[in-house]
Design an enzyme around this catalytic site. Structure first.
Site, PDB file in Angstrom:
ATOM      1  N   SER A 259       0.822  -1.209   0.000  1.00 55.65           N
ATOM      2  CA  SER A 259       0.000   0.000   0.000  1.00 55.65           C
ATOM      3  C   SER A 259       0.853   1.255   0.000  1.00 55.65           C
ATOM      4  O   SER A 259       2.074   1.214   0.205  1.00 55.65           O
ATOM      5  CB  SER A 259      -0.901   0.023   1.251  1.00 55.65           C
ATOM      6  N   LYS A 260       0.181   2.371  -0.220  1.00 49.14           N
ATOM      7  CA  LYS A 260       0.837   3.679  -0.163  1.00 49.14           C
ATOM      8  C   LYS A 260       1.471   3.888   1.215  1.00 49.14           C
ATOM      9  O   LYS A 260       2.578   4.425   1.321  1.00 49.14           O
ATOM     10  CB  LYS A 260      -0.199   4.766  -0.449  1.00 49.14           C
ATOM     11  N   ARG A 261       0.787   3.455   2.241  1.00 49.94           N
ATOM     12  CA  ARG A 261       1.303   3.639   3.614  1.00 49.94           C
ATOM     13  C   ARG A 261       2.623   2.906   3.821  1.00 49.94           C
ATOM     14  O   ARG A 261       3.487   3.369   4.568  1.00 49.94           O
ATOM     15  CB  ARG A 261       0.269   3.158   4.634  1.00 49.94           C
ATOM     16  N   ILE A 264       5.353   5.104   2.500  1.00 52.35           N
ATOM     17  CA  ILE A 264       5.579   6.258   3.373  1.00 52.35           C
ATOM     18  C   ILE A 264       6.302   5.823   4.651  1.00 52.35           C
ATOM     19  O   ILE A 264       7.278   6.445   5.079  1.00 52.35           O
ATOM     20  CB  ILE A 264       4.237   6.942   3.717  1.00 52.35           C
TER      21      ILE A 264
END
Length: 500
Positions: A259-261, A264
């Site tokens: 995921s994007k998380r 990050i």
């Protein structure tokens, strides 16, 4: 003819999993002499994000996997944005109603929410399907007169698919083999919304049929939709394309979808290019310095096996070898270290001239001007240890600026009682060397070391310290040749002055 499509929604940055889906579609099409289409599925206008469509197109072009037909490359099946095709879908929804494969549903969001809460209180899960459709507010439970009256009065409605409840549906997936589903476990999906737009399910099927798509190659998350899509083809009396559902790209730890998380949190890119959000800039592979061909090579091996130990493939080689039968069923773990390894391999394969041209952009930002010939020479000396072009400055900044300080630990270890005398004598040899090439410099200094009876450890480390400031860098005499006689002597003089 083989015709495949990549059909993303413009709801934000294109995830790296989407890029892999596009890549596999591209490879399959090119392998079979077919065509690769781009269709923008923007039926959900509430989630539309400005700039996302351009980002998708730019990403595909940067990766070197351009589409043959689609937005901006109009063909006979234009338009390719679903929002521009909305007039097409209503007649197909009406056709399904006429054939008894769909029905009008007038239930409000509040009424459906109450049904869900009621079922939950009884320990059940609410599914709108054969088990309760006769008790709900739709054209199957209401009279024709009542239905027409509600429509004429402008009452909002959706059109739902009438899922059969008495069939075990056997389907074939080119990656997973036979997939079996009992239709009585499925719900009556909404095909046409109250805002006059189709849902993904209806628009997807209609467009794939009208655009003559032969193979639907998409992510595993769409596997649960396969029964509905197969039945929609049957309902229309159309021949269904062949389906292939790609495995998920998993988190680095291997548990759950990337995921994007994750990007990050762990500090690596999960998008092809940088993407600006209100919360900040999301990292992209391009912005982080990856070569597009390295990214494509990395993605190709996420879930696909070439059948050999070879890992480095050109796009042409991938096209020749690609086969859906070698795509795995299980998810593929995302490994950023492997992506970096690929980039390192591709950097080593690039010409010094190409790398020097990129490095000069970095030097220009630092107001450093050097001829391309000098920069090429420097690149040739340092690129072996680089993963990205951006590493060149850290690996070779000493070529452009003399040391401002000397590594304290290294200095204590290398600077002996007679080191200043040795450096002074070496400086004299360098001063008197006419042919200032690495080969001649090395020959002269080694001759001096031999004649004096010194060990190389007495001369070479402090010499490196004088030129670089620390115990790193290219071959000492290569450094001298590049920076020139004057700079070499200045650096030797500087370390002697600093340690008087």
């Amino acid at each position: 003819m083989v015709r495949v499509r990549f059909a993303p929604s413009p709801t934000g940055a294109l995830h790296i999993g989407g890029v892999r889906t596009a890549l596999f579609n591209y490879l399959f099409a090119k392998k079979h002499g077919g065509e690769f289409l781009l269709r923008i599925e923007d039926t959900d206008q509430n989630r539309y994000v400005e700039g996302a469509e351009k980002y998708i197109i730019d990403s595909l072009n940067w990766c070197g996997i351009p589409y043959d037909e689609g937005v901006g490359k109009e063909g006979k099946h234009a338009p390719y944005r679903q929002s521009e095709r909305k007039e097409i879908y209503k007649k197909y929804a009406d056709e399904l109603i006429e054939k008894g494969w769909a029905y009008y549903a007038f239930d409000t969001a509040e009424e459906l929410d109450n049904q869900r809460k009621k079922n939950e209180s009884e320990g059940n899960t609410f599914i709108y399907n054969w088990s309760n459709r006769q008790q709900l507010k739709n054209s199957l439970s209401l009279s024709n007169e009542e239905v027409q009256k509600r429509i004429q009065n402008g009452e909002e409605f959706v059109i739902r698919f009438k899922m059969p409840h008495d069939e075990v549906l056997k389907m074939n997936d080119l990656i997973r083999g036979e997939v079996t589903v009992d239709t009585k476990t499925l719900d009556d999906k909404v095909l046409f919304k109250s805002d006059g737009m189709p849902t993904y399910h209806l628009a997807n099927i209609v467009d794939d049929h009208l655009m003559e798509i032969s193979h639907v190659i998409r992510g595993e998350e769409w596997l649960p939709s396969m029964p509905l899509h197969i039945l929609l083809y049957r309902a229309f009396g159309w021949e269904a394309p062949q389906f292939a559902h790609l495995p998920l790209i998993l988190k680095p730890v291997g548990n759950g979808k990337l995921s994007k998380r994750d990007g990050i949190k762990l500090g690596f890119p999960v998008f092809p290019m940088n993407w600006q959000e209100e919360s900040g800039m999301l990292k992209g592979f391009r912005g982080e310095g990856y070569f597009p061909e390295a990214l494509v090579n990395f993605l190709a091996l996420l879930g696909w096996n070439p059948g050999s130990d070879q890992e480095i493939f050109s796009l042409e080689e991938l096209t020749q070898l690609f086969d859906l039968e070698r795509v795995h069923k299980a998810g593929a773990r995302f490994n950023i270290e492997k992506a970096q390894w690929f980039n390192h391999q591709y950097l080593q394969k690039k010409s010094n001239a190409e790398l020097a041209s990129e490095f000069q952009k970095i030097l220009s930002e630092k107001n450093i001007s050097k001829s391309i010939e000098i920069v090429e020479k420097i690149v040739s000396l340092i690129k072996e240890r680089a993963t990205f072009v951006s590493d060149f400055w850290e690996l070779g900044n000493y070529f452009f600026q003399k040391p401002e300080k000397y590594d304290e630990k290294a200095f204590k270890k290398q600077w002996k009682e007679n080191t200043a005398e040795i450096i002074s004598e070496v400086a004299e040899i360098i001063k008197n060397t006419a042919d200032f090439s690495s080969l001649v410099l090395e020959e002269n200094v080694k001759k001096y070391i031999s004649e004096k009876g010194y060990g190389f450890g007495q001369v070479m480390p402090p010499l490196r310290l004088a030129l670089v400031g620390e115990m790193k860098g290219a071959h000492i005499f290569d450094i001298m040749e590049v920076i020139g006689k004057e700079d070499t002597l200045n650096r030797l003089s500087a370390i002697l002055e600093a340690n008087k």
